[in-house]
Design an enzyme around this catalytic site. Structure first.
Site, mmCIF file in Angstrom:
data_model
loop_
_atom_site.group_PDB
_atom_site.id
_atom_site.type_symbol
_atom_site.label_atom_id
_atom_site.label_comp_id
_atom_site.label_asym_id
_atom_site.label_seq_id
_atom_site.Cartn_x
_atom_site.Cartn_y
_atom_site.Cartn_z
ATOM 1 N N HIS A 59 29.032 42.252 47.685
ATOM 2 C CA HIS A 59 30.410 41.713 47.684
ATOM 3 C C HIS A 59 30.904 41.501 49.418
ATOM 4 O O HIS A 59 30.503 42.477 50.084
ATOM 5 C CB HIS A 59 31.447 42.650 47.031
ATOM 6 C CG HIS A 59 31.316 42.698 45.515
ATOM 7 N ND1 HIS A 59 30.161 43.468 45.270
ATOM 8 C CD2 HIS A 59 31.857 41.961 44.707
ATOM 9 C CE1 HIS A 59 30.273 43.284 43.864
ATOM 10 N NE2 HIS A 59 31.379 42.481 43.632
ATOM 11 N N LYS A 107 24.071 39.378 41.555
ATOM 12 C CA LYS A 107 25.408 38.946 41.650
ATOM 13 C C LYS A 107 25.817 38.814 42.988
ATOM 14 O O LYS A 107 25.680 39.889 43.716
ATOM 15 C CB LYS A 107 26.273 40.112 40.843
ATOM 16 C CG LYS A 107 27.543 39.574 40.834
ATOM 17 C CD LYS A 107 28.698 40.852 40.364
ATOM 18 C CE LYS A 107 29.866 40.328 40.464
ATOM 19 N NZ LYS A 107 31.011 41.682 40.431
ATOM 20 N N LYS A 150 48.674 13.693 49.159
ATOM 21 C CA LYS A 150 49.192 12.167 48.445
ATOM 22 C C LYS A 150 49.227 11.288 49.548
ATOM 23 O O LYS A 150 48.566 10.254 49.074
ATOM 24 C CB LYS A 150 50.462 12.479 47.785
ATOM 25 C CG LYS A 150 50.532 12.888 46.348
ATOM 26 C CD LYS A 150 51.728 12.754 45.860
ATOM 27 C CE LYS A 150 51.843 13.487 44.599
ATOM 28 N NZ LYS A 150 53.079 13.387 43.656
ATOM 29 N N ASP A 170 52.456 8.126 39.277
ATOM 30 C CA ASP A 170 53.818 8.434 39.471
ATOM 31 C C ASP A 170 54.785 7.490 39.349
ATOM 32 O O ASP A 170 55.736 7.402 38.785
ATOM 33 C CB ASP A 170 54.153 9.252 40.600
ATOM 34 C CG ASP A 170 53.415 10.740 40.750
ATOM 35 O OD1 ASP A 170 53.369 11.407 39.448
ATOM 36 O OD2 ASP A 170 53.593 11.267 41.831
#
Ligand code: NAP
Length: 482
Positions: free
Chosen positions: A98, A123, A270, A306
């Site tokens: 980790h 893992k 956007k 939109d």
């Protein structure tokens, strides 16, 4: 713990991780394993690896050895202790690593060393600071000679949790309940199963998603995944948190490598996506913003649903007997001058509507008015405007400020169309006031569903199941939450 375990097995969990470090007081591993209702991974995580175990290392390793001696199905051994605890019986070894601050540069070398520690499963869980960390992690999972569960933590890393199985990971980690997340960015078992259909994803599954920063509680994954599922399509829709600085890498490298076919685009991307698009539709050209990208043979095609959704909603609300309404010469008061106001104002301009803009910040209103040939009134003077349509494009009235409205009820007239683009709640105070004054209304929810249905069509070529999308959306913003 056992009651939760039984519940998860009933829900379909094939493997459950028992975190010994979360048990208060003495741990009786034998009893715990004797009563288990299904296969388990035993983990006892040290504080330095993000766990809660604060006892001595000898005691911790004794717990792990006892679990192995009792024949537990899987044992989690951190890579630094794995060599000192030999294989025994049928217990499979999960060798884990980790890192809670980053995805290390030497991830590949580290992973190769872990594979050599007599691992049944490797893992690796690291923090994603960049979208490219996800791509590296999933590449590692795909190419590994030992089955690997590769997870990037944090909300940038969420896609790895959903897509790891598709890349060959033997299992992934999800939490029992959203209030009990054991790692940042973790999804619940119910989300993984019911929203993302983790078990059904294969290398053939087509990937879609939304890019935003922050990604917050975007509802688009809920509604698009529900629609894909209802239509029996092998597609999944994923929340991609893409920081501004990662946008170029994401669109040019990460998305193609992950096999992304389509994206919804929202704040703050956007406008900034425009420079990466190979082709755009008329709405994007007109508004100067894009909220949908379709990937087609290496080309990125931009659309703005939109804009079309807002105009469809207005025209539908004003149409008499199904005939398109005459908007020419009518007057619309637009509140706000941000992205949505821009889409609405450009659409109205094309329909020869007289546009009046009132915004808290006059400079923004001036800029928009200049582009659409409208006029500006001060925010304080908005009630003095005589209009046929009132369109709220500010967030005023949005949850949790549901007792606020951007427009005083006493100035609403029955002849007006009132359109509130805010969609949470569905019935904002402005909408309630407008109904009580017998105005025609359009809710933000209608616009949101309409733009999602248009996106769905661009993504799949099929009509979106609007009713289902609306139901899922309402359930999500109502009291029932995942
Ligand atoms: P934006 O670009 O940030 O623009 C927001 C506008 O609202 C700005 O003009 C801002 O003025 C103004 N404003 C913000 N807080 C205000 C306040 N307390 N009082 C008066 N004006 C205020 O945001 P956007 O992307 O246009 O989105 C606006 C809203 O539209 C969102 O909050 C959302 O509810 C809604 N929306 C709906 C849909 C849908 O599909 N239904 C889709 C997207 C967005 P300043 O310039 O002074 O900050």
């Amino acid at each position: 713990m056992m009651a939760e375990h039984r519940h998860l097995v009933k829900q379909g969990a094939e493997l459950v991780e028992l975190r010994l470090d979360y048990i208060n007081g003495p741990v009786n591993v034998r009893r715990l394993l004797r009563d288990r209702p299904g296969p388990v991974v035993i983990t006892c995580r040290r504080e330095r690896d993000g766990g809660k175990y604060s006892g001595s290392e000898d005691e911790r390793q004794l717990l792990l050895r006892t679990a192995i001696a009792e024949g537990v199905e899987y044992i989690d051994l951190e890579e630094d202790i794995a060599a000192g605890i030999p294989r025994f019986g049928q217990t499979k070894r999960v060798i884990s690593f980790h890192h809670f601050r980053k995805t290390p540069d030497d991830l590949e070398e580290l992973h190769a060393r872990m594979c050599d520690l007599d691992a049944d499963v490797v893992k690796v869980a690291t923090l994603a600071n960049h979208t490219s960390d996800n791509t590296r992690m999933l590449r590692l999972v795909s190419n590994s000679r030992v089955p690997t569960v590769g997870i990037c933590m944090g909300d940038i890393g969420t896609p790895t949790r959903i897509l790891a199985g598709r890349c060959g990971a033997p299992f992934t980690y999800a939490t029992f309940h959203h209030e009990r997340k054991l790692a940042p960015g973790q999804l619940t078992f119910a989300e993984m199963k019911d929203v993302y259909r983790y078990d059904e994803l294969t290398r053939e599954t087509e990937v879609y998603g939304v890019i935003a920063d922050p990604i917050g509680h975007s509802l688009s994954p809920l509604i698009h995944n529900a629609a894909f599922r209802a239509s029996g399509l092998d597609k999944v829709y994923i929340p991609f948190r893409v920081p501004k600085n990662d946008l170029a890498t994401f669109l040019e490298h990460d998305a193609p490598e992950l096999g992304v076919r389509g994206l919804s685009v929202t704040i703050p991307h956007k406008e900034s996506v425009l420079r990466y698009l190979s082709k755009v539709d008329g709405a994007v050209r007109t508004v100067g913003a894009c909220n949908t990208i379709v990937f087609e043979d290496g080309a990125l095609i931009g659309y703005n649903t939109d804009y079309r959704a807002a105009m469809d909603c207005i025209e539908r609300a004003l149409s008499e007997d199904g005939a398109p309404p005459k908007l020419k010469g009518r007057t619309a008061l637009v509140l706000g001058a941000g992205g949505v106001a821009r889409a609405v104002a450009h659409g109205l301009k094309r329909r020869d509507v007289n546009i009046v803009i009132a915004s808290r910040t006059n400079e923004r209103a001036d800029r928009l008015a200049a582009r659409v040939g409208g006029r500006v009134v001060d925010w304080g003077a908005r009630h003095m405007v005589s209009c046929d349509m009132l369109i709220n494009c500010t967030p005023v009235g949005m949850h949790p400020d549901v007792d606020e409205t951007p427009f005083d009820k006493h100035h609403l007239k029955p002849s007006m169309l009132v359109f509130d683009t805010v969609y949470n709640p569905e019935s904002t105070l402005l909408i309630k006031d407008a109904r009580s004054r017998r105005c025609r209304v359009v809710t933000g929810l209608e616009m949101f569903i309409r733009q999602a249905v248009l996106q769905y069509k661009l993504f799949t070529g099929q009509e979106g199941p609007a009713e289902l999308m609306r139901d899922v959306f309402k359930r999500a913003i109502g009291p029932v939450k995942y």
